[in-house]
Design an enzyme around this catalytic site. Structure first.
Site, short mmCIF file in Angstrom:
data_model
loop_
_atom_site.label_atom_id
_atom_site.label_comp_id
_atom_site.label_asym_id
_atom_site.label_seq_id
_atom_site.Cartn_x
_atom_site.Cartn_y
_atom_site.Cartn_z
N ALA A 139 11.11 11.30 -10.48
CA ALA A 139 11.65 12.11 -11.69
C ALA A 139 12.26 13.15 -11.69
O ALA A 139 13.34 13.71 -12.27
CB ALA A 139 10.52 12.18 -12.67
N ALA A 142 3.40 -4.33 -6.01
CA ALA A 142 3.99 -2.95 -5.93
C ALA A 142 4.74 -2.72 -4.74
O ALA A 142 4.17 -2.04 -3.54
CB ALA A 142 2.91 -1.89 -5.97
N ILE A 182 2.40 3.61 -5.31
CA ILE A 182 2.25 2.86 -6.59
C ILE A 182 0.88 2.27 -6.40
O ILE A 182 0.09 2.18 -7.24
CB ILE A 182 3.33 1.84 -7.03
CG1 ILE A 182 4.21 2.70 -7.91
CG2 ILE A 182 2.74 0.96 -8.47
CD1 ILE A 182 5.57 2.05 -8.51
N GLU A 222 -0.49 -4.88 3.18
CA GLU A 222 0.40 -4.02 3.13
C GLU A 222 1.22 -4.80 4.63
O GLU A 222 0.73 -4.88 5.39
CB GLU A 222 0.04 -2.64 3.63
CG GLU A 222 1.23 -1.69 4.28
CD GLU A 222 2.40 -1.61 3.62
OE1 GLU A 222 2.49 -1.25 2.41
OE2 GLU A 222 3.54 -1.87 4.03
N HIS A 249 -8.66 35.53 -4.66
CA HIS A 249 -9.87 34.95 -4.34
C HIS A 249 -10.80 35.02 -5.33
O HIS A 249 -11.16 35.77 -6.02
CB HIS A 249 -10.50 35.82 -3.15
CG HIS A 249 -12.02 35.41 -2.70
ND1 HIS A 249 -11.70 34.35 -1.74
CD2 HIS A 249 -13.17 35.74 -2.72
CE1 HIS A 249 -13.02 33.91 -1.59
NE2 HIS A 249 -13.79 34.82 -2.15
N ALA A 275 0.87 -1.15 -0.02
CA ALA A 275 -0.05 0.05 -0.22
C ALA A 275 0.87 1.27 0.09
O ALA A 275 0.84 2.24 0.80
CB ALA A 275 -0.92 -0.03 1.11
N ASP A 324 17.35 7.65 -10.09
CA ASP A 324 16.75 6.42 -9.23
C ASP A 324 18.05 5.56 -8.78
O ASP A 324 17.82 4.99 -7.62
CB ASP A 324 15.74 5.53 -9.98
CG ASP A 324 14.32 6.18 -10.01
OD1 ASP A 324 14.19 7.56 -9.64
OD2 ASP A 324 13.34 5.65 -10.48
P1 NAD Z 1 6.79 2.01 -1.94
O1 NAD Z 1 8.19 1.81 -1.16
O2 NAD Z 1 6.06 3.53 -1.74
O3 NAD Z 1 5.76 0.95 -1.27
C1 NAD Z 1 5.81 -0.49 -1.20
C2 NAD Z 1 5.11 -1.02 -0.29
O4 NAD Z 1 5.15 -2.40 -0.16
C3 NAD Z 1 5.73 -0.47 1.00
O5 NAD Z 1 4.73 0.05 1.96
C4 NAD Z 1 5.92 -1.98 1.95
O6 NAD Z 1 5.88 -1.96 3.07
C5 NAD Z 1 5.29 -2.78 1.37
N1 NAD Z 1 5.74 -4.44 0.97
C6 NAD Z 1 7.06 -4.71 0.74
N2 NAD Z 1 7.01 -6.04 0.86
C7 NAD Z 1 5.76 -6.46 1.17
C8 NAD Z 1 5.20 -7.73 1.57
N3 NAD Z 1 5.81 -8.95 1.22
N4 NAD Z 1 3.99 -7.86 1.63
C9 NAD Z 1 3.05 -6.65 1.72
N5 NAD Z 1 3.45 -5.38 1.39
C10 NAD Z 1 4.69 -5.32 1.20
O7 NAD Z 1 6.87 1.42 -3.30
P2 NAD Z 1 6.28 1.70 -4.48
O8 NAD Z 1 4.85 2.23 -4.39
O9 NAD Z 1 6.35 0.42 -5.40
O10 NAD Z 1 6.78 2.73 -5.48
C11 NAD Z 1 8.03 2.70 -5.80
C12 NAD Z 1 8.80 3.80 -6.06
O11 NAD Z 1 8.48 4.62 -7.16
C13 NAD Z 1 8.89 4.72 -4.96
O12 NAD Z 1 10.22 5.10 -4.42
C14 NAD Z 1 8.03 6.00 -5.14
O13 NAD Z 1 8.68 7.19 -4.69
C15 NAD Z 1 8.14 5.93 -6.78
N6 NAD Z 1 7.05 6.45 -7.26
C16 NAD Z 1 6.54 7.73 -7.14
C17 NAD Z 1 5.32 8.32 -7.51
C18 NAD Z 1 4.83 9.42 -7.24
O14 NAD Z 1 5.67 10.18 -7.21
N7 NAD Z 1 3.51 10.00 -7.43
C19 NAD Z 1 4.47 7.06 -8.25
C20 NAD Z 1 4.79 6.11 -8.50
C21 NAD Z 1 6.22 5.41 -8.03
#
Ligand code: NAD
Length: 482
Positions: A329, A278, A193, A213, A453, A190, A321
């Site tokens: 990005a 994710a 992504i 999560e 406003h 959670a 990254d």
């Molecule tokens: P994230 O680290 O945000 O979230 C991954 C989650 O998966 C974590 O909360 C973790 O505890 C959980 N997890 C890990 N192993 C698990 C398991 N076995 N069972 C259940 N939960 C588990 O990573 P993400 O969402 O994959 O994103 C990756 C990267 O891409 C991040 O660094 C993010 O900053 C970047 N990203 C940014 C944006 C944005 O800026 N809007 C959008 C997409 C991605």
């Protein structure tokens, strides 16, 4: 064409392509090497962000919001529509069209700036040489460079308990290309992504969206008050977020996926039509450098760099990254510009204290700087000012009055140390906070600034006023009786 360059950039994502353009603007002879190919086999620039990340996901976010609004968001505005039909094919084609236009746009920018582009896989060799293997060519070629910029990006992390399987168990890229809306969608993780993709498919009609999560806290990098509000809002939207739920195994059964996980009550099972993994991203550094080059990586595979993105090798820089810091990005792009300036002999730095973060759910979450928990942990004395969107006329007119903006200022100096928000268009609003912080502004500076406003940005003004108990459109905090 000679194979000697002032700068060879490996990677054509937002870090690498921006670095290459800035180098060329600074009159450095520059080549960018990138191996990404589109589904139709065409070599394309833009990396994950343009091809399988930020841009396609935002195209779908936007389309899914239109769909959700047409289904049940317009009646309250007095707009009645007939039966609404989802045309997922058209939605996906629109998304692919946007991606195609933007990746071709980078090609045009390369041409216009005189950046050479080689479609192939680059590997750093000793002595600032880069070996390039081009698709369809037996013979590798070797480029010689005065400077090398490594910008290889990152890839979705795989989970051995839930290996990817065709279109049933997918990563974030697969989840941007589903051919139909899954009825029961499962997501492992959670994080950013998981939440963004879960929101898209829920809006498009997934009957259940379950996020498993592993951690027991929700969005630990986000301000606690914002994370709490987000959990409430996502729950009301139908995202079933199960914290402290660690996935232990996964089995495909016919056209469904059975997931086993452990939570506080023991072993659990859930069945889904599609499963998205994710659980984070890892740097693309496997085989990036030949062993003889002796490029230093850390224990997570990130390229070791200093504050100005210099690696352990003279003349070799790394950005984006694949180095420390958030995988964003815009952070990579700024590092690209900094490195180009340094190579050209100019002074340059990136202010890592003012990197904005945005989670593109609806409503959006955005922040910059320190959170209350990080200020408390550092023992910093601070004041906080909060303004709810419920008290904003513009948010009311939009019909989006959930959420708030919070300004955190240091107690003595009044310097803004962090700004946190959840609500309409916060991804845009956060830029105002970034500018204020970049210019060393105080809460008083924001309070003395005039905002138009009726706009959503007035809420930032009011939150800054609230730091000193002077917000105008919310009741004053009750004074203690003497
Ligand atoms: P994230 O680290 O945000 O979230 C991954 C989650 O998966 C974590 O909360 C973790 O505890 C959980 N997890 C890990 N192993 C698990 C398991 N076995 N069972 C259940 N939960 C588990 O990573 P993400 O969402 O994959 O994103 C990756 C990267 O891409 C991040 O660094 C993010 O900053 C970047 N990203 C940014 C944006 C944005 O800026 N809007 C959008 C997409 C991605």
């Amino acid at each position: 064409m000679s194979d000697r360059y002032d700068v060879v950039v490996i990677g054509g994502g937002p870090a690498g392509y921006v670095a290459a353009i800035r180098c060329a603007q600074l009159r450095l002879k520059t080549v960018c090497v990138d191996e990404w190919t589109a589904p139709d086999g065409r070599a394309v620039l833009g990396g994950t962000c343009l091809n399988a990340g930020c841009i396609p996901s935002k195209a779908l976010l936007e389309s899914s919001e239109h769909y959700a609004r047409a289904c049940d968001g317009l009646a309250s505005h007095g707009v009645r529509v007939g039966a609404v039909k989802l045309d997922l094919g058209a939605m996906m084609a629109r998304k692919d069209g946007i991606v195609g236009d933007l990746t071709r746009g980078i090609e045009q920018l390369f041409k216009a700036n005189g950046v050479h582009w080689i479609a192939g896989r680059g590997q750093l060799l000793a002595g600032r040489r880069v070996r390039v293997r081009e698709a369809g060519r037996e013979q590798a070629r070797t480029l010689e460079a005065a400077h090398v910029i490594l910008a290889p990006g990152s890839s979705s992390m795989e989970l051995k308990q839930a290996p990817l399987q065709g279109e049933l168990v997918v990563d974030s890229a697969g989840a941007l290309a589903f051919e139909r809306v899954p009825k029961r969608l499962g997501i492992i993780g959670a994080g950013v992504i998981g939440l963004e993709l879960g929101s898209v498919w829920r809006r498009l009609g997934a009957e259940t969206v379950t996020l498993l999560e592993a951690q027991d806290s929700f969005l630990p990098m986000v301000d606690e008050q914002v994370a709490k509000e987000a959990l409430r809002i996502y729950g009301a939207q139908g995202l079933d977020i199960r914290l402290a739920s660690r996935v232990t195994g996964c089995r495909v059964k016919g056209r469904t996926v059975e997931v086993r996980y452990e939570d506080g009550e023991g072993e659990q099972q859930a069945r889904f039509d599609r499963l998205i993994v994710a659980v984070g991203r890892r740097p693309n550094t496997d085989g990036l450098a030949d062993e003889e080059a002796r490029l230093l990586l850390d224990e997570w595979g990130l390229i070791h760099v200093d504050e100005q993105c210099r690696t352990n090798l003279p003349g070799v820089y790394a950005i984006g990254d694949a180095v420390r810091g958030p995988m964003l990005a815009h952070k990579g792009s700024e590092e690209g510009v900094m490195v180009a300036e340094l190579i050209a002999g100019h002074a340059a730095r990136v202010n890592y204290d003012t990197i904005p973060s945005v989670i593109y759910t609806h409503p959006e979450i955005a922040w910059v700087g320190e959170s209350e928990q990080s200020l408390r942990a550092a023992g910093t004395d601070y004041r906080s000012g909060v303004f709810p969107f419920a008290a904003s006329g513009r948010a009311r007119a939009l019909g989006e009055s959930g959420g708030f903006i919070k300004v955190l200022a240091e107690a003595g100096s009044d310097r803004i140390r962090g700004v946190h928000m959840i609500g309409p268009q916060c991804g845009e609003l956060v830029a105002e906070a970034v500018i204020a912080m970049e210019l060393g502004g105080s809460a008083e500076d924001l309070a003395l600034t005039m905002f138009a406003h009726p706009t959503l940005s007035e809420s930032l003004h009011e939150a800054a006023l609230a730091v000193h108990g002077r917000a105008l459109h919310i009741p004053p905090r009750r004074r203690r009786k003497r």
